[in-house]
Each structure stands twice: as structure tokens, then as C-alpha cells.
Design a protein around this motif. Structure first.
Motif, mmCIF file in Angstrom:
data_model
loop_
_atom_site.group_PDB
_atom_site.id
_atom_site.type_symbol
_atom_site.label_atom_id
_atom_site.label_comp_id
_atom_site.label_asym_id
_atom_site.label_seq_id
_atom_site.Cartn_x
_atom_site.Cartn_y
_atom_site.Cartn_z
ATOM 1 N N GLU A 128 -27.025 5.712 17.135
ATOM 2 C CA GLU A 128 -25.657 6.045 16.757
ATOM 3 C C GLU A 128 -25.182 5.303 15.488
ATOM 4 O O GLU A 128 -24.136 4.652 15.481
ATOM 5 N N PRO A 129 -25.911 5.397 14.392
ATOM 6 C CA PRO A 129 -25.399 4.769 13.163
ATOM 7 C C PRO A 129 -24.334 5.656 12.519
ATOM 8 O O PRO A 129 -24.340 6.879 12.658
ATOM 9 N N VAL A 130 -23.404 5.010 11.847
ATOM 10 C CA VAL A 130 -22.378 5.719 11.079
ATOM 11 C C VAL A 130 -22.837 5.741 9.627
ATOM 12 O O VAL A 130 -23.056 4.685 9.019
ATOM 13 N N THR A 131 -22.976 6.930 9.074
ATOM 14 C CA THR A 131 -23.562 7.091 7.739
ATOM 15 C C THR A 131 -22.576 7.810 6.831
ATOM 16 O O THR A 131 -21.866 8.717 7.263
ATOM 17 N N THR A 132 -22.567 7.379 5.575
ATOM 18 C CA THR A 132 -21.705 8.004 4.569
ATOM 19 C C THR A 132 -22.553 8.393 3.368
ATOM 20 O O THR A 132 -23.331 7.578 2.852
ATOM 21 N N VAL A 133 -22.388 9.644 2.940
ATOM 22 C CA VAL A 133 -23.041 10.135 1.725
ATOM 23 C C VAL A 133 -21.957 10.322 0.674
ATOM 24 O O VAL A 133 -21.039 11.124 0.853
ATOM 25 N N MET A 134 -22.036 9.562 -0.401
ATOM 26 C CA MET A 134 -21.040 9.615 -1.466
ATOM 27 C C MET A 134 -21.687 10.156 -2.736
ATOM 28 O O MET A 134 -22.718 9.636 -3.187
ATOM 29 N N VAL A 135 -21.090 11.202 -3.300
ATOM 30 C CA VAL A 135 -21.553 11.808 -4.548
ATOM 31 C C VAL A 135 -20.431 11.686 -5.563
ATOM 32 O O VAL A 135 -19.336 12.236 -5.353
ATOM 33 N N GLN A 136 -20.713 10.961 -6.638
ATOM 34 C CA GLN A 136 -19.707 10.737 -7.679
ATOM 35 C C GLN A 136 -20.187 11.376 -8.979
ATOM 36 O O GLN A 136 -21.241 11.024 -9.510
ATOM 37 N N TRP A 137 -19.374 12.314 -9.471
ATOM 38 C CA TRP A 137 -19.677 12.966 -10.741
ATOM 39 C C TRP A 137 -18.983 12.191 -11.858
ATOM 40 O O TRP A 137 -17.769 12.064 -11.867
ATOM 41 N N ARG A 138 -19.769 11.667 -12.767
ATOM 42 C CA ARG A 138 -19.221 10.926 -13.902
ATOM 43 C C ARG A 138 -19.491 11.700 -15.190
ATOM 44 O O ARG A 138 -20.376 12.565 -15.225
ATOM 45 N N PRO A 139 -18.763 11.387 -16.270
ATOM 46 C CA PRO A 139 -18.991 12.134 -17.520
ATOM 47 C C PRO A 139 -20.421 12.021 -18.041
ATOM 48 O O PRO A 139 -20.932 12.968 -18.649
ATOM 49 N N ASP A 140 -21.081 10.885 -17.799
ATOM 50 C CA ASP A 140 -22.423 10.675 -18.346
ATOM 51 C C ASP A 140 -23.517 10.778 -17.298
ATOM 52 O O ASP A 140 -24.679 10.483 -17.582
ATOM 53 N N GLY A 141 -23.175 11.165 -16.067
ATOM 54 C CA GLY A 141 -24.220 11.257 -15.063
ATOM 55 C C GLY A 141 -23.650 11.499 -13.687
ATOM 56 O O GLY A 141 -22.478 11.863 -13.517
ATOM 57 N N ILE A 142 -24.506 11.270 -12.701
ATOM 58 C CA ILE A 142 -24.134 11.458 -11.302
ATOM 59 C C ILE A 142 -24.630 10.261 -10.509
ATOM 60 O O ILE A 142 -25.745 9.767 -10.741
ATOM 61 N N THR A 143 -23.779 9.764 -9.607
ATOM 62 C CA THR A 143 -24.121 8.624 -8.759
ATOM 63 C C THR A 143 -24.173 9.095 -7.309
ATOM 64 O O THR A 143 -23.253 9.753 -6.826
ATOM 65 N N LEU A 144 -25.248 8.751 -6.638
ATOM 66 C CA LEU A 144 -25.441 9.106 -5.235
ATOM 67 C C LEU A 144 -25.614 7.824 -4.439
ATOM 68 O O LEU A 144 -26.435 6.970 -4.789
ATOM 69 N N GLU A 145 -24.832 7.693 -3.364
ATOM 70 C CA GLU A 145 -24.901 6.483 -2.552
ATOM 71 C C GLU A 145 -24.897 6.875 -1.082
ATOM 72 O O GLU A 145 -24.016 7.606 -0.621
ATOM 73 N N ILE A 146 -25.875 6.389 -0.340
ATOM 74 C CA ILE A 146 -25.985 6.633 1.098
ATOM 75 C C ILE A 146 -25.967 5.280 1.792
ATOM 76 O O ILE A 146 -26.834 4.427 1.532
ATOM 77 N N THR A 147 -24.980 5.060 2.635
ATOM 78 C CA THR A 147 -24.825 3.794 3.359
ATOM 79 C C THR A 147 -24.762 4.068 4.849
ATOM 80 O O THR A 147 -24.317 5.139 5.290
ATOM 81 N N ASP A 148 -25.197 3.085 5.634
ATOM 82 C CA ASP A 148 -25.085 3.166 7.088
ATOM 83 C C ASP A 148 -24.805 1.772 7.625
ATOM 84 O O ASP A 148 -24.959 0.776 6.911
ATOM 85 N N ASP A 149 -24.380 1.719 8.883
ATOM 86 C CA ASP A 149 -24.083 0.438 9.526
ATOM 87 C C ASP A 149 -25.111 0.121 10.596
ATOM 88 O O ASP A 149 -24.796 -0.510 11.616
#
Length: 412
Positions: free
Chosen positions: A331-352
Motif C-alpha cells: 500500500e505505498p502512496v505514489t505521485t507522478v508529477m509531469v512539469q512542462w517547462r519552456p526548455d524541457g519536461i520534468t518527470l518526477e515519481i515519488t512514493d512513501d
């Protein structure tokens, strides 16, 4: 290669043997003529002229394998003959021109320059040796003829040398191009193997992880909640079919020829598009159906990405979520964050989940594959346990319109 080309190739590989045979044949013709000419003109015996002819001709056996030494020996013997035996040219003295030609074609540049200088000096020495005839015009004519003949042979040798160097340069260039072609082919093959290995790892690892998680959940829910077990079996079937389609599409590129169509319908998987960043929602839904509490956050304004960049974003997210299923614990809590920036894209996946305490067999290639994918597009990947517990994967990938920077791979 025709017969003439093979003969020339054999002659080139056996230079000394060919020149030795030619030298012996030349001795059989020129040495007796030199001996007879010398006896009639200057010597009391035929042996003196014969030995001079043999000594002048013998160094020609090395005229191509040791052109500088061969030319020096011929020049020395000819000079000794003019100074101490006879001032006029004997039939064997014509090998001086052959030695000059050989060193011009096959010797170093300094050697043929010294050789032509020596030939011109020899012409002057010959003029000095013939002054006893009291005919300045004849003496001058002898020197001019000798110098002109030497310059003509030298010029012909330079033309032959230039042609030989051009051919050798072309052959060397062709060999280097062939080597570079083979190297490029090997590099392309290695890159394709690495790409297929990454794709196979992402497809198989993610699909099997989801199927195992669903099978475990369905087994426990079979008695208490049969509908849940039915849903788990449905998810397993869908995941298996999707993985099979991806595998067939991927393995299809390894065939030498395309598969023939049957009944006008294309082979399974040939029309399935590659996943991209727009498919992250479906990926999250698939993982959520496995029982993981996962949410997705989008920041910025989405925009179209090239197929390679979009596939990289999807595969990195897929591998990170697969690791959550395998290592984060129950039962981990997971977050997928996708950030669109002018010069690229940032992807972050975190869990507890378990974070640094997670078990690993040490055989996985997931983190390395994520780093390789990002590096191909000038991006970077950092992965490691979070200070407060859990695990985080962060990928930064520049877009083609953004500012470029050297590729790098961060390590936690």
C-alpha cells in the motif's frame, strides 16, 4: 580480379624475388658485353670488364626493397670505375639510370633528390675524365647528353611516383572508409541491441509485475470477494495481451523480411503506435488497478513532443512505477508529477514506501536504462531514497526548442 591483376598483385608481394631474377637475366646479357667492350678498348683481360659489369648490376636485386642502399652502391661502383679504370661509359653503366629511376619511384624524397644531384655531379666528373681528347665540344656534348638523360629518367620517375602515391592514397582511403563503415555498422548494431534490450526490459518487467500483483490480489480475494478476483483476472488478461502486442511489434523489426499479410489483414502489432507522454494517464490507471494508490499531477502547458522524447518519458515513468510495485512494499502512496517547462519536461515519481530498506537482487537494469534513455536526448536522471522515507525518481529532458546542454547522468 582478372589474370593480369592477380599477376601484378603477386609481383608486388614478391618484389625481391622478381628483381633478383631480372638482375640475373640482365647479368647474362650485359656482363659479357661489358667484358668484351672493355677488353677491346682498355683492359688486358675480359675478367676486369666482366667483374665491373657484375658489380654494377648486382645491387639492382634490392632496387625496390632497399632502393636507397641499392642506388648508393651502383653510384659508388660507377664512380670508382670512371676514376680508376676507364673514363668512358661502359654498357653496364646504363644501370645507373635504372638505379636513379628505382630510387625516385620507391625511395624517400630526400634519396631521389640526392640521387639526381649525384647523377649531375657524375656528368661533370665524366666531362673532366674525357678532357684528354682535346675536343671541348665533344666533352661538352658528352656532359650535356649525360645530364639530359639523367634529368629525363628522373622526371619520368617522378611521374611514376606521383601515380603510385595517388593509387596508394586511394587504396588507403577505400580501406579506411570500409573500416569506418564496419565500425558504424557495429556501433549501430550495438545501439539497436541496447535499445531493444531497454524496450524488452520495460515491457516485460512492467507487464509481469502488474500481472503478479493482480494474481496475488485475486488469490487472496477469491474467497471473500469473488467479483474482485474476476476483475483481477480481467486486468491480467488485458495486461498480457498488451504486452504480447508490444513484444510482437518490437520483435518484428528483427525479421529480415516483413511478414506477409493474411487475408488482407496486417500482422498483429504492426499498426500499434509507440507510447508517448500522452499515454501516462493510461499507465497510471493500469498501475492504480493493481491496488497501488497513485495520483498524477500535471504542471504547465502540454505540447507535442517528438516520438523519441515522448517514448522516453513514458518508459521512465513505466520503469519507476514498476519499481514501486516491486520494492515499495504494501500500500505505498505514489505521485507522478509531469512539469512542462519552456526548455524541457520534468518527470518526477515519488512514493512513501520502504525506500533505502527495500530489498533488491542486484540484477536489475531499470535505473541504468532510464539514465541511458535520458542521456540520448541530453537529459539527466537522478534516483534514490528520499530523506523522509520512500523513493524518488526525477528525470529532466530538454525539448528540441529548448536550450541545449551536454548530456549528464546524476547519481544520488
Amino acid at each position: 580480379m582478372n589474370t593480369w591483376d592477380r599477376l601484378l598483385a603477386w609481383e608486388e608481394r614478391h618484389r625481391f624475388l622478381v628483381d633478383l631474377v631480372g638482375t640475373l637475366l640482365l647479368m647474362l646479357v650485359v656482363a659479357p658485353a661489358t667484358a668484351a667492350f672493355g677488353q677491346n678498348a682498355f683492359y688486358d683481360s675480359r675478367s676486369t670488364g666482366g667483374w665491373l659489369g657484375i658489380l654494377l648490376i648486382a645491387p639492382l636485386a634490392w632496387r625496390r626493397v632497399r632502393p636507397t642502399a641499392s642506388c648508393a652502391a651502383v653510384y659508388t661502383i660507377a664512380l670508382v670505375q670512371m676514376l680508376f679504370f676507364t673514363p668512358i661509359a661502359l654498357p653496364a653503366d646504363l644501370v645507373v639510370l635504372l638505379a636513379l629511376y628505382s630510387v625516385t619511384v620507391h625511395g624517400p624524397r630526400w634519396a631521389h633528390r640526392v640521387a639526381i644531384g649525384g647523377a649531375l655531379v657524375g656528368a661533370i666528373v665524366l666531362m673532366g675524365a674525357t678532357r684528354t681528347y682535346d675536343d671541348p665540344l665533344t666533352t661538352l656534348a658528352i656532359g650535356a647528353f649525360t645530364a639530359t638523360l639523367s634529368l629525363t629518367v628522373w622526371a619520368f620517375g617522378l611521374v611514376r611516383r606521383s601515380r603510385r602515391e595517388t593509387i596508394e592514397a586511394l587504396v588507403d582511403r577505400a580501406e579506411r572508409l570500409e573500416t569506418e563503415r564496419d565500425q558504424q555498422s557495429r556501433l549501430a548494431t550495438a545501439a539497436e541491441r541496447a535499445r531493444i534490450a531497454r524496450e524488452m526490459h520495460d515491457i516485460v518487467a512492467h507487464s509481469l509485475t502488474v500481472m503478479i500483483a493482480q494474481a496475488d490480489g485475486g488469490r487472496y480475494a477469491a474467497d471473500a470477494d469473488p467479483p474482485a478476483a474476476t476483475r483481477a483476472l480481467g486486468t491480467i488478461a488485458e495486461t498480457g495481451r498488451a504486452a504480447l502486442t508490444d513484444m510482437r511489434r518490437l520483435l518484428g523489426v528483427l525479421r529480415d523480411e516483413p511478414r506477409p499479410e493474411r487475408g488482407g489483414a496486417p500482422a498483429l502489432g504492426t499498426t500499434t503506435p509507440q507510447p508517448a507522454a500522452d499515454d501516462l494517464e493510461a499507465l497510471v490507471e493500469q498501475v492504480r488497478a493493481s491496488g497501488v494508490r497513485v495520483s498524477m499531477v500535471r504542471m504547465g502547458s502540454p505540447r507535442p513532443l517528438p516520438p523519441g522524447v515522448g517514448l522516453t518519458v513514458y518508459r521512465i515513468a513505466q520503469e519507476a512505477l514498476t519499481n514501486v510495485l516491486k520494492h515499495a512494499g504494501p500500500e505505498p502512496v505514489t505521485t507522478v508529477m509531469v512539469q512542462w517547462r519552456p526548455d524541457g519536461i520534468t518527470l518526477e515519481i515519488t512514493d512513501d514506501g520502504r525506500g533505502a530498506a527495500a530489498d533488491s537482487d542486484g540484477l536489475g537494469q531499470g535505473l541504468r536504462g532510464m539514465a541511458e534513455r535520458a542521456t540520448m536526448f541530453g537529459g539527466s536522471v537522478s534516483a534514490g531514497p528520499r530523506p523522509g522515507g520512500g523513493f524518488r525518481v526525477r528525470a529532466v529532458i530538454p525539448t528540441p526548442d529548448g536550450s541545449s546542454r551536454p548530456p549528464q547522468v546524476e547519481t544520488p
